[in-house]
Design a protein around this motif. Structure first.
Motif, PDB file in Angstrom:
ATOM      1  N   ARG A  89      10.931 -27.100 103.332  1.00  0.00           N
ATOM      2  CA  ARG A  89      11.530 -27.788 104.470  1.00  0.00           C
ATOM      3  C   ARG A  89      12.075 -29.133 104.007  1.00  0.00           C
ATOM      4  NH1 ARG A  89       7.611 -24.562 105.803  1.00  0.00           N
ATOM      5  NH2 ARG A  89       7.607 -23.434 107.760  1.00  0.00           N
ATOM      6  N   ASP A  90      12.732 -29.798 104.911  1.00  0.00           N
ATOM      7  CA  ASP A  90      13.184 -31.163 104.627  1.00  0.00           C
ATOM      8  C   ASP A  90      11.964 -31.994 104.258  1.00  0.00           C
ATOM      9  OD1 ASP A  90      13.936 -33.879 104.844  1.00  0.00           O
ATOM     10  OD2 ASP A  90      15.569 -33.344 106.197  1.00  0.00           O
ATOM     11  N   ALA A  91      12.068 -32.762 103.188  1.00  0.00           N
ATOM     12  CA  ALA A  91      10.924 -33.536 102.697  1.00  0.00           C
ATOM     13  C   ALA A  91      10.400 -34.505 103.738  1.00  0.00           C
ATOM     14  CB  ALA A  91      11.315 -34.302 101.431  1.00  0.00           C
ATOM     15  N   TYR A  92      11.263 -34.923 104.673  1.00  0.00           N
ATOM     16  CA  TYR A  92      10.852 -35.907 105.667  1.00  0.00           C
ATOM     17  C   TYR A  92      10.422 -35.261 106.980  1.00  0.00           C
ATOM     18  CZ  TYR A  92      13.301 -38.983 102.426  1.00  0.00           C
ATOM     19  OH  TYR A  92      13.711 -39.649 101.308  1.00  0.00           O
ATOM     20  N   ALA A  93      10.546 -33.933 107.054  1.00  0.00           N
ATOM     21  CA  ALA A  93      10.283 -33.250 108.314  1.00  0.00           C
ATOM     22  C   ALA A  93       8.788 -33.059 108.545  1.00  0.00           C
ATOM     23  CB  ALA A  93      10.983 -31.894 108.327  1.00  0.00           C
ATOM     24  N   ASP A  94       8.416 -33.014 109.813  1.00  0.00           N
ATOM     25  CA  ASP A  94       7.037 -32.698 110.155  1.00  0.00           C
ATOM     26  C   ASP A  94       6.812 -31.199 109.991  1.00  0.00           C
ATOM     27  OD1 ASP A  94       6.398 -35.347 110.839  1.00  0.00           O
ATOM     28  OD2 ASP A  94       7.351 -35.096 112.784  1.00  0.00           O
ATOM     29  N   LEU A  95       5.531 -30.820 109.845  1.00  0.00           N
ATOM     30  CA  LEU A  95       5.200 -29.429 109.570  1.00  0.00           C
ATOM     31  C   LEU A  95       4.822 -28.701 110.855  1.00  0.00           C
ATOM     32  CD1 LEU A  95       4.735 -31.014 106.818  1.00  0.00           C
ATOM     33  CD2 LEU A  95       3.311 -29.089 106.179  1.00  0.00           C
ATOM     34  N   ASP A  96       5.253 -27.462 110.936  1.00  0.00           N
ATOM     35  CA  ASP A  96       4.948 -26.604 112.078  1.00  0.00           C
ATOM     36  C   ASP A  96       3.496 -26.160 111.990  1.00  0.00           C
ATOM     37  OD1 ASP A  96       5.789 -24.796 114.326  1.00  0.00           O
ATOM     38  OD2 ASP A  96       5.179 -23.299 112.857  1.00  0.00           O
ATOM     39  N   ALA A  97       2.668 -26.600 112.922  1.00  0.00           N
ATOM     40  CA  ALA A  97       1.220 -26.380 112.845  1.00  0.00           C
ATOM     41  C   ALA A  97       0.830 -24.901 112.772  1.00  0.00           C
ATOM     42  CB  ALA A  97       0.512 -27.067 114.014  1.00  0.00           C
ATOM     43  N   PRO A  98       1.362 -24.010 113.608  1.00  0.00           N
ATOM     44  CA  PRO A  98       0.932 -22.598 113.539  1.00  0.00           C
ATOM     45  C   PRO A  98       1.169 -21.967 112.170  1.00  0.00           C
ATOM     46  CG  PRO A  98       2.081 -23.019 115.603  1.00  0.00           C
ATOM     47  CD  PRO A  98       2.265 -24.245 114.759  1.00  0.00           C
ATOM     48  N   ALA A  99       2.354 -22.147 111.606  1.00  0.00           N
ATOM     49  CA  ALA A  99       2.654 -21.548 110.298  1.00  0.00           C
ATOM     50  C   ALA A  99       1.850 -22.222 109.194  1.00  0.00           C
ATOM     51  CB  ALA A  99       4.151 -21.662 110.008  1.00  0.00           C
ATOM     52  N   PHE A 100       1.706 -23.527 109.290  1.00  0.00           N
ATOM     53  CA  PHE A 100       0.993 -24.298 108.272  1.00  0.00           C
ATOM     54  C   PHE A 100      -0.476 -23.890 108.201  1.00  0.00           C
ATOM     55  CE2 PHE A 100      -1.164 -28.499 107.321  1.00  0.00           C
ATOM     56  CZ  PHE A 100      -0.927 -28.448 105.955  1.00  0.00           C
ATOM     57  N   ILE A 101      -1.147 -23.832 109.342  1.00  0.00           N
ATOM     58  CA  ILE A 101      -2.568 -23.488 109.374  1.00  0.00           C
ATOM     59  C   ILE A 101      -2.782 -22.030 109.005  1.00  0.00           C
ATOM     60  CG2 ILE A 101      -4.581 -23.255 110.906  1.00  0.00           C
ATOM     61  CD1 ILE A 101      -3.642 -25.822 112.301  1.00  0.00           C
ATOM     62  N   ALA A 102      -1.874 -21.152 109.420  1.00  0.00           N
ATOM     63  CA  ALA A 102      -1.982 -19.735 109.034  1.00  0.00           C
ATOM     64  C   ALA A 102      -1.907 -19.590 107.521  1.00  0.00           C
ATOM     65  CB  ALA A 102      -0.877 -18.926 109.709  1.00  0.00           C
ATOM     66  N   SER A 103      -1.038 -20.361 106.887  1.00  0.00           N
ATOM     67  CA  SER A 103      -0.895 -20.295 105.432  1.00  0.00           C
ATOM     68  C   SER A 103      -2.162 -20.759 104.728  1.00  0.00           C
ATOM     69  CB  SER A 103       0.291 -21.156 104.988  1.00  0.00           C
ATOM     70  OG  SER A 103       0.378 -21.218 103.582  1.00  0.00           O
ATOM     71  N   ILE A 104      -2.737 -21.862 105.190  1.00  0.00           N
ATOM     72  CA  ILE A 104      -3.957 -22.402 104.584  1.00  0.00           C
ATOM     73  C   ILE A 104      -5.094 -21.398 104.684  1.00  0.00           C
ATOM     74  CG2 ILE A 104      -5.719 -24.213 104.727  1.00  0.00           C
ATOM     75  CD1 ILE A 104      -3.485 -25.984 105.940  1.00  0.00           C
ATOM     76  N   THR A 105      -5.311 -20.867 105.873  1.00  0.00           N
ATOM     77  CA  THR A 105      -6.445 -19.970 106.092  1.00  0.00           C
ATOM     78  C   THR A 105      -6.252 -18.640 105.368  1.00  0.00           C
ATOM     79  OG1 THR A 105      -5.428 -19.339 108.214  1.00  0.00           O
ATOM     80  CG2 THR A 105      -7.173 -20.986 108.272  1.00  0.00           C
ATOM     81  N   ARG A 106      -5.026 -18.149 105.308  1.00  0.00           N
ATOM     82  CA  ARG A 106      -4.776 -16.893 104.592  1.00  0.00           C
ATOM     83  C   ARG A 106      -5.140 -17.048 103.118  1.00  0.00           C
ATOM     84  NH1 ARG A 106       0.082 -16.383 105.950  1.00  0.00           N
ATOM     85  NH2 ARG A 106       1.073 -17.327 104.129  1.00  0.00           N
TER      86      ARG A 106
END
Length: 206
Positions: free
Chosen positions: A69-86
């Motif tokens: 993503r854009d280096a300055y952009a905030d992260l989408d929580a659902p996709a971000f947390i799904a990635s971590i837990t997976r």
């Protein structure tokens, strides 16, 4: 004509900076993966190896998202947390049922690493103490917006619980406390049909 040229120069500079930031995050992610490989080669107890590797994996996931993503952009929580837990479930080879209930929130990129490490450590504790090898074992993670820039994180398992006096002395607990502090939040455990960790945190997005 001068304004048009200036605008073009600014757009080019922005594109270059974005590319450089993405490249930095890509290299950091690769370095994290290299360190995971080095850990695998060390003569360490399997449990310690897994703990260290999962922490590197959590940090690597942050940089992967920032790279994509854009280096300055905030992260989408659902996709971000799904990635971590997976990634974490794969590291521990867990077949437990995972239930995610994540609001469509955004996480400021500066808050992403402490949040990733916080989730990593709490879920790791569940793997260690919740007897998640049971066929019906479940772990649930929710992140709910409370007000602008503030959210409640709840991580629950249906295991037998643990002795707080024992777990509170571990490195994982120190990391949890440190990450909650970095997130400007408060935390607590309750024990009701399992273990429930909850924390009110600042997402950095207001």
């Amino acid at each position: 004509q001068k304004d048009g040229r200036r605008k073009e120069e600014l757009e080019t500079a922005l594109a270059t900076n974005t590319m450089l930031f993405r490249e930095i995050h890509h290299r950091v992610k690769n370095n994290m993966q290299s360190m995971q490989s080095l850990v695998r080669m060390q003569n360490l107890p399997a449990a310690i190896k897994t703990d260290i590797q999962s922490r590197f994996a959590a940090m690597s996931a942050v940089h992967e998202h920032l790279y994509n993503r854009d280096a300055y952009a905030d992260l989408d929580a659902p996709a971000f947390i799904a990635s971590i837990t997976r990634t974490l479930f794969q590291a521990y080879g867990s077949n437990a049922r995972l239930v995610l209930d994540i609001d469509p929130l955004f996480i400021n990129h500066e808050r992403a690493t402490p949040l990733a490490l916080l989730i990593n450590e709490v879920v790791t504790n569940a793997f260690k103490y919740a007897d998640l090898d049971r066929p019906d074992a479940t772990i649930s993670i929710s992140l709910k917006g409370l007000s602008e820039g503030v959210a409640k994180l709840v991580i629950a398992d249906d295991g037998p619980g643990f002795d707080p006096e024992t777990i509170y002395k571990g490195m994982g607990t120190k990391i949890i406390r440190g990450m909650v502090m970095q997130l400007g939040g408060t935390q607590g455990y309750t024990f009701e049909n399992g273990t429930i960790f909850s924390a009110e945190i600042q997402t950095g997005y207001a």
